[in-house]
Design a protein around this motif. Structure first.
Motif, PDB file in Angstrom:
ATOM      1  N   ALA A 103     -26.556  80.303 -22.776  1.00  0.00           N
ATOM      2  CA  ALA A 103     -27.318  81.457 -22.297  1.00  0.00           C
ATOM      3  C   ALA A 103     -28.241  81.053 -21.157  1.00  0.00           C
ATOM      4  O   ALA A 103     -28.335  81.746 -20.132  1.00  0.00           O
ATOM      5  CB  ALA A 103     -28.121  82.060 -23.447  1.00  0.00           C
ATOM      6  N   GLY A 104     -28.924  79.940 -21.317  1.00  0.00           N
ATOM      7  CA  GLY A 104     -29.798  79.469 -20.245  1.00  0.00           C
ATOM      8  C   GLY A 104     -29.029  79.077 -19.003  1.00  0.00           C
ATOM      9  O   GLY A 104     -29.447  79.362 -17.876  1.00  0.00           O
ATOM     10  N   ALA A 105     -27.877  78.422 -19.200  1.00  0.00           N
ATOM     11  CA  ALA A 105     -27.063  78.011 -18.057  1.00  0.00           C
ATOM     12  C   ALA A 105     -26.459  79.201 -17.325  1.00  0.00           C
ATOM     13  O   ALA A 105     -26.162  79.111 -16.130  1.00  0.00           O
ATOM     14  CB  ALA A 105     -25.949  77.074 -18.526  1.00  0.00           C
ATOM     15  N   SER A 106     -26.277  80.326 -18.029  1.00  0.00           N
ATOM     16  CA  SER A 106     -25.644  81.509 -17.438  1.00  0.00           C
ATOM     17  C   SER A 106     -26.645  82.563 -16.991  1.00  0.00           C
ATOM     18  O   SER A 106     -26.246  83.653 -16.566  1.00  0.00           O
ATOM     19  CB  SER A 106     -24.688  82.136 -18.458  1.00  0.00           C
ATOM     20  N   ALA A 107     -27.930  82.249 -17.075  1.00  0.00           N
ATOM     21  CA  ALA A 107     -28.962  83.257 -16.813  1.00  0.00           C
ATOM     22  C   ALA A 107     -28.846  83.864 -15.423  1.00  0.00           C
ATOM     23  O   ALA A 107     -28.979  85.083 -15.252  1.00  0.00           O
ATOM     24  CB  ALA A 107     -30.349  82.642 -17.010  1.00  0.00           C
ATOM     25  N   ALA A 113     -25.504  90.251 -12.427  1.00  0.00           N
ATOM     26  CA  ALA A 113     -24.667  91.349 -12.899  1.00  0.00           C
ATOM     27  C   ALA A 113     -25.469  92.548 -13.385  1.00  0.00           C
ATOM     28  O   ALA A 113     -25.002  93.689 -13.290  1.00  0.00           O
ATOM     29  CB  ALA A 113     -23.761  90.852 -14.021  1.00  0.00           C
ATOM     30  N   THR A 114     -26.669  92.306 -13.906  1.00  0.00           N
ATOM     31  CA  THR A 114     -27.427  93.395 -14.547  1.00  0.00           C
ATOM     32  C   THR A 114     -28.763  93.691 -13.887  1.00  0.00           C
ATOM     33  O   THR A 114     -29.394  94.699 -14.215  1.00  0.00           O
ATOM     34  CB  THR A 114     -27.689  93.050 -16.017  1.00  0.00           C
ATOM     35  N   ALA A 115     -29.209  92.813 -12.985  1.00  0.00           N
ATOM     36  CA  ALA A 115     -30.525  92.943 -12.333  1.00  0.00           C
ATOM     37  C   ALA A 115     -31.679  92.757 -13.318  1.00  0.00           C
ATOM     38  O   ALA A 115     -32.820  93.058 -12.989  1.00  0.00           O
ATOM     39  CB  ALA A 115     -30.657  94.282 -11.613  1.00  0.00           C
ATOM     40  N   VAL A 116     -31.369  92.225 -14.495  1.00  0.00           N
ATOM     41  CA  VAL A 116     -32.413  91.947 -15.486  1.00  0.00           C
ATOM     42  C   VAL A 116     -32.898  90.524 -15.290  1.00  0.00           C
ATOM     43  O   VAL A 116     -32.095  89.596 -15.172  1.00  0.00           O
ATOM     44  CB  VAL A 116     -31.883  92.137 -16.922  1.00  0.00           C
ATOM     45  N   THR A 117     -34.200  90.346 -15.242  1.00  0.00           N
ATOM     46  CA  THR A 117     -34.780  89.019 -15.060  1.00  0.00           C
ATOM     47  C   THR A 117     -35.638  88.674 -16.274  1.00  0.00           C
ATOM     48  O   THR A 117     -35.955  89.527 -17.101  1.00  0.00           O
ATOM     49  CB  THR A 117     -35.633  88.964 -13.787  1.00  0.00           C
ATOM     50  N   GLY A 118     -36.022  87.439 -16.329  1.00  0.00           N
ATOM     51  CA  GLY A 118     -36.862  86.989 -17.425  1.00  0.00           C
ATOM     52  C   GLY A 118     -36.041  86.307 -18.504  1.00  0.00           C
ATOM     53  O   GLY A 118     -34.982  86.793 -18.908  1.00  0.00           O
ATOM     54  N   ASP A 120     -36.406  85.691 -21.800  1.00  0.00           N
ATOM     55  CA  ASP A 120     -36.158  86.394 -23.063  1.00  0.00           C
ATOM     56  C   ASP A 120     -35.319  87.656 -22.864  1.00  0.00           C
ATOM     57  O   ASP A 120     -34.463  87.981 -23.698  1.00  0.00           O
ATOM     58  CB  ASP A 120     -37.486  86.755 -23.735  1.00  0.00           C
ATOM     59  N   SER A 121     -35.550  88.362 -21.766  1.00  0.00           N
ATOM     60  CA  SER A 121     -34.801  89.593 -21.503  1.00  0.00           C
ATOM     61  C   SER A 121     -33.320  89.300 -21.283  1.00  0.00           C
ATOM     62  O   SER A 121     -32.453  90.043 -21.766  1.00  0.00           O
ATOM     63  CB  SER A 121     -35.383  90.311 -20.282  1.00  0.00           C
ATOM     64  N   VAL A 122     -33.038  88.230 -20.554  1.00  0.00           N
ATOM     65  CA  VAL A 122     -31.642  87.861 -20.304  1.00  0.00           C
ATOM     66  C   VAL A 122     -30.957  87.467 -21.604  1.00  0.00           C
ATOM     67  O   VAL A 122     -29.823  87.879 -21.888  1.00  0.00           O
ATOM     68  CB  VAL A 122     -31.575  86.719 -19.270  1.00  0.00           C
ATOM     69  N   ARG A 123     -31.637  86.678 -22.431  1.00  0.00           N
ATOM     70  CA  ARG A 123     -31.044  86.258 -23.710  1.00  0.00           C
ATOM     71  C   ARG A 123     -30.767  87.457 -24.609  1.00  0.00           C
ATOM     72  O   ARG A 123     -29.782  87.470 -25.359  1.00  0.00           O
ATOM     73  CB  ARG A 123     -31.967  85.272 -24.409  1.00  0.00           C
ATOM     74  N   ALA A 124     -31.641  88.455 -24.546  1.00  0.00           N
ATOM     75  CA  ALA A 124     -31.459  89.636 -25.391  1.00  0.00           C
ATOM     76  C   ALA A 124     -30.214  90.419 -25.008  1.00  0.00           C
ATOM     77  O   ALA A 124     -29.650  91.148 -25.841  1.00  0.00           O
ATOM     78  CB  ALA A 124     -32.698  90.524 -25.297  1.00  0.00           C
ATOM     79  N   LEU A 125     -29.763  90.289 -23.758  1.00  0.00           N
ATOM     80  CA  LEU A 125     -28.576  91.017 -23.304  1.00  0.00           C
ATOM     81  C   LEU A 125     -27.278  90.358 -23.751  1.00  0.00           C
ATOM     82  O   LEU A 125     -26.229  90.993 -23.758  1.00  0.00           O
ATOM     83  CB  LEU A 125     -28.572  91.120 -21.778  1.00  0.00           C
ATOM     84  N   ILE A 126     -27.325  89.079 -24.102  1.00  0.00           N
ATOM     85  CA  ILE A 126     -26.107  88.333 -24.430  1.00  0.00           C
ATOM     86  C   ILE A 126     -25.784  88.522 -25.903  1.00  0.00           C
ATOM     87  O   ILE A 126     -26.525  88.091 -26.786  1.00  0.00           O
ATOM     88  CB  ILE A 126     -26.268  86.844 -24.095  1.00  0.00           C
ATOM     89  N   GLU A 127     -24.667  89.183 -26.142  1.00  0.00           N
ATOM     90  CA  GLU A 127     -24.255  89.456 -27.517  1.00  0.00           C
ATOM     91  C   GLU A 127     -23.469  88.299 -28.113  1.00  0.00           C
ATOM     92  O   GLU A 127     -23.649  87.938 -29.271  1.00  0.00           O
ATOM     93  CB  GLU A 127     -23.417  90.737 -27.548  1.00  0.00           C
ATOM     94  N   SER A 128     -22.592  87.701 -27.320  1.00  0.00           N
ATOM     95  CA  SER A 128     -21.815  86.546 -27.789  1.00  0.00           C
ATOM     96  C   SER A 128     -21.386  85.700 -26.595  1.00  0.00           C
ATOM     97  O   SER A 128     -21.335  86.180 -25.457  1.00  0.00           O
ATOM     98  CB  SER A 128     -20.589  86.995 -28.589  1.00  0.00           C
ATOM     99  N   VAL A 129     -21.081  84.438 -26.881  1.00  0.00           N
ATOM    100  CA  VAL A 129     -20.653  83.494 -25.844  1.00  0.00           C
ATOM    101  C   VAL A 129     -19.407  82.765 -26.332  1.00  0.00           C
ATOM    102  O   VAL A 129     -19.396  82.220 -27.441  1.00  0.00           O
ATOM    103  CB  VAL A 129     -21.759  82.462 -25.518  1.00  0.00           C
TER     104      VAL A 129
END
Length: 199
Positions: A103-107, A113-118, A120-129
């Motif tokens: 998740a950190g490497a793909s932030a 792709a989503t224009a979401v920064t931060g 914790d916010s980015v991690r919250a968007l990731i459902e599975s890897v």
């Protein structure tokens, strides 16, 4: 095995490893499934150039070390071999960090792709890897590179000396022998007058 064959084998392995590290860097590493409504419909594929961008300069450094090892003297072979081993360890660390925290490497890819920064916010968007085999391949390649560098450092003093073109010492010409154009050119490039007719 003779010193010349050992040198050719180790330098060849090092060059191949550098190419394979570049290949791993260019391949898909992670496939992320983002939460519904995040603005990204299809799964997001994250390649090695995003997840482990440092691999490319490390691979190019390895290629430069191949050229340097081919022409260096005995002492510098040991130093360059140690440096190659250090580069191999660095490849392992870069790939292992990405593999340990996809998740950190793909932030940055998620943000693009989503224009979401931060964080914790980015991690919250990731459902599975889903991870591909390439991060593990990069770790293995780095380990082999480290071992190859250590072998270069240990066996480097047994390698044959480099050619006259890269040596700072020149033998005096034999009296009455035909002039050597290469030796005269080397002397001229170093500021000497091979003809002996200084102005």
């Amino acid at each position: 095995m003779t010193g010349a064959r050992l040198r050719g084998l180790l330098l060849g392995i090092t060059a191949v490893l550098a190419g394979l590290v570049l290949l791993a860097w260019s391949q898909p590493w992670f496939t992320l499934t983002l939460t519904p409504g995040s603005g990204e419909g299809a799964p997001l594929v994250v390649r090695g150039d995003v997840a482990a961008g440092a691999l490319a300069p490390l691979a190019l450094t390895t290629l430069a070390l191949v050229a340097a090892l081919a022409i260096s003297g005995r002492v510098f072979r040991v130093i360059l071999g140690v440096l190659e081993a250090f580069v191999g360890v660095s490849v392992v660390i870069v790939a292992a960090v990405a593999l340990g925290d996809p998740a950190g490497a793909s932030a940055s890819a998620v943000t693009s792709a989503t224009a979401v920064t931060g964080h914790d916010s980015v991690r919250a968007l990731i459902e599975s890897v889903d991870s591909s085999a390439w991060p593990v391949v990069a770790v293995v390649l780095g380990a082999i590179l480290a071992v190859t560098g250590a072998l270069c450092a240990v066996t480097g003093p047994r390698w044959p000396v480099s050619g006259r073109r890269y040596s700072r010492t020149r033998t005096a010409p034999v009296e009455g022998a035909e002039p050597d154009p290469i030796a005269e050119w080397d002397a001229l490039s170093e500021g000497d007058d091979p003809t002996g007719t200084a102005r």
